[in-house]
Design a protein around this motif. Structure first.
Motif, PDB file in Angstrom:
ATOM      1  N   ARG A  99       0.847  -1.189   0.000  1.00  0.00           N
ATOM      2  CA  ARG A  99       0.000   0.000   0.000  1.00  0.00           C
ATOM      3  C   ARG A  99       0.883   1.239   0.000  1.00  0.00           C
ATOM      4  NH1 ARG A  99      -4.980  -0.399   3.871  1.00  0.00           N
ATOM      5  NH2 ARG A  99      -4.373   1.736   3.975  1.00  0.00           N
TER       6      ARG A  99
ATOM      7  N   ASP B 168       0.882   5.719   0.145  1.00  0.00           N
ATOM      8  CA  ASP B 168       0.059   6.872   0.496  1.00  0.00           C
ATOM      9  C   ASP B 168      -0.349   7.611  -0.771  1.00  0.00           C
ATOM     10  OD1 ASP B 168       2.205   8.404  -0.298  1.00  0.00           O
ATOM     11  OD2 ASP B 168       2.731   9.092   1.713  1.00  0.00           O
TER      12      ASP B 168
ATOM     13  N   ASP C 192       1.327   2.192   6.823  1.00  0.00           N
ATOM     14  CA  ASP C 192       1.257   1.108   7.785  1.00  0.00           C
ATOM     15  C   ASP C 192       0.134   1.314   8.792  1.00  0.00           C
ATOM     16  OD1 ASP C 192       2.377   3.271   9.037  1.00  0.00           O
ATOM     17  OD2 ASP C 192       4.003   2.160   9.978  1.00  0.00           O
ATOM     18  N   LYS C 193      -0.720   2.303   8.533  1.00  0.00           N
ATOM     19  CA  LYS C 193      -1.820   2.569   9.449  1.00  0.00           C
ATOM     20  C   LYS C 193      -3.093   2.842   8.660  1.00  0.00           C
ATOM     21  CE  LYS C 193       1.170   4.362  13.000  1.00  0.00           C
ATOM     22  NZ  LYS C 193       1.280   5.252  14.117  1.00  0.00           N
ATOM     23  N   LYS C 194      -4.219   2.415   9.222  1.00  0.00           N
ATOM     24  CA  LYS C 194      -5.493   2.691   8.564  1.00  0.00           C
ATOM     25  C   LYS C 194      -6.156   3.887   9.231  1.00  0.00           C
ATOM     26  CE  LYS C 194      -8.478  -0.336  11.257  1.00  0.00           C
ATOM     27  NZ  LYS C 194      -9.530  -1.326  11.207  1.00  0.00           N
ATOM     28  N   LEU C 195      -7.020   4.560   8.509  1.00  0.00           N
ATOM     29  CA  LEU C 195      -7.737   5.715   9.006  1.00  0.00           C
ATOM     30  C   LEU C 195      -8.992   5.238   9.734  1.00  0.00           C
ATOM     31  CD1 LEU C 195      -7.638   8.817   8.935  1.00  0.00           C
ATOM     32  CD2 LEU C 195      -9.087   8.694   6.907  1.00  0.00           C
ATOM     33  N   VAL C 196      -9.158   5.662  10.973  1.00  0.00           N
ATOM     34  CA  VAL C 196     -10.325   5.294  11.765  1.00  0.00           C
ATOM     35  C   VAL C 196     -11.123   6.558  12.060  1.00  0.00           C
ATOM     36  CG1 VAL C 196     -11.115   4.312  13.956  1.00  0.00           C
ATOM     37  CG2 VAL C 196      -9.102   3.367  12.817  1.00  0.00           C
TER      38      VAL C 196
ATOM     39  N   CYS D 299     -10.816  11.771  13.207  1.00  0.00           N
ATOM     40  CA  CYS D 299     -10.133  10.643  12.576  1.00  0.00           C
ATOM     41  C   CYS D 299      -8.726  10.529  13.128  1.00  0.00           C
ATOM     42  CB  CYS D 299     -10.108  10.791  11.055  1.00  0.00           C
ATOM     43  SG  CYS D 299      -9.207  12.202  10.476  1.00  0.00           S
TER      44      CYS D 299
ATOM     45  N   ARG E  10      -5.106   7.582  12.886  1.00  0.00           N
ATOM     46  CA  ARG E  10      -4.506   6.435  12.222  1.00  0.00           C
ATOM     47  C   ARG E  10      -4.227   5.341  13.259  1.00  0.00           C
ATOM     48  NH1 ARG E  10      -4.225   6.504   6.712  1.00  0.00           N
ATOM     49  NH2 ARG E  10      -3.970   8.593   5.922  1.00  0.00           N
TER      50      ARG E  10
ATOM     51  N   SER F 214      -2.516   1.281  13.673  1.00  0.00           N
ATOM     52  CA  SER F 214      -1.687   0.277  13.016  1.00  0.00           C
ATOM     53  C   SER F 214      -2.550  -0.825  12.421  1.00  0.00           C
ATOM     54  CB  SER F 214      -0.712  -0.343  14.025  1.00  0.00           C
ATOM     55  OG  SER F 214       0.153   0.643  14.506  1.00  0.00           O
ATOM     56  N   LEU F 215      -2.116  -1.328  11.291  1.00  0.00           N
ATOM     57  CA  LEU F 215      -2.860  -2.401  10.617  1.00  0.00           C
ATOM     58  C   LEU F 215      -2.684  -3.721  11.316  1.00  0.00           C
ATOM     59  CD1 LEU F 215      -2.170  -1.535   6.900  1.00  0.00           C
ATOM     60  CD2 LEU F 215      -4.258  -1.195   8.167  1.00  0.00           C
TER      61      LEU F 215
END
Length: 84
Positions: free
Chosen positions: A2, A4, A12-16, A79, A81, A83-84
């Protein structure tokens, strides 16, 4: 892999996305989910799903909800970030 939005490095992190809708309803004279839904042009089920963080609204709906409470969108939705 993935990358940016710039295409330069791995993400290495998803948006929450979380929200403060329940708290804002409480401070708005304990507005019900149905009242908020009617004012924002949504269904009560949508408001329920939003509060449970099971649904992410469209940008338009996010702005409508903020408008109902008379606050900036950043006070309704946040929002971060993770970690996945």
């Amino acid at each position: 892999m993935r990358v940016d939005w710039k295409g330069s490095k791995p993400m290495d992190k998803k948006l929450v996305i979380t929200n403060n809708i329940r708290r804002l309803r409480f401070f708005a004279d304990e507005m019900t989910q149905l009242e908020l839904a009617e004012k924002a042009g949504a269904s009560r089920q949508t408001i329920m799903a939003l509060e449970a963080n099971k649904y992410t609204p469209s940008l338009e709906m996010a702005f409508r909800i903020a408008e109902v409470f008379g606050v900036p969108i950043g006070e309704v939705f946040e929002c971060r970030r993770e970690s996945l």
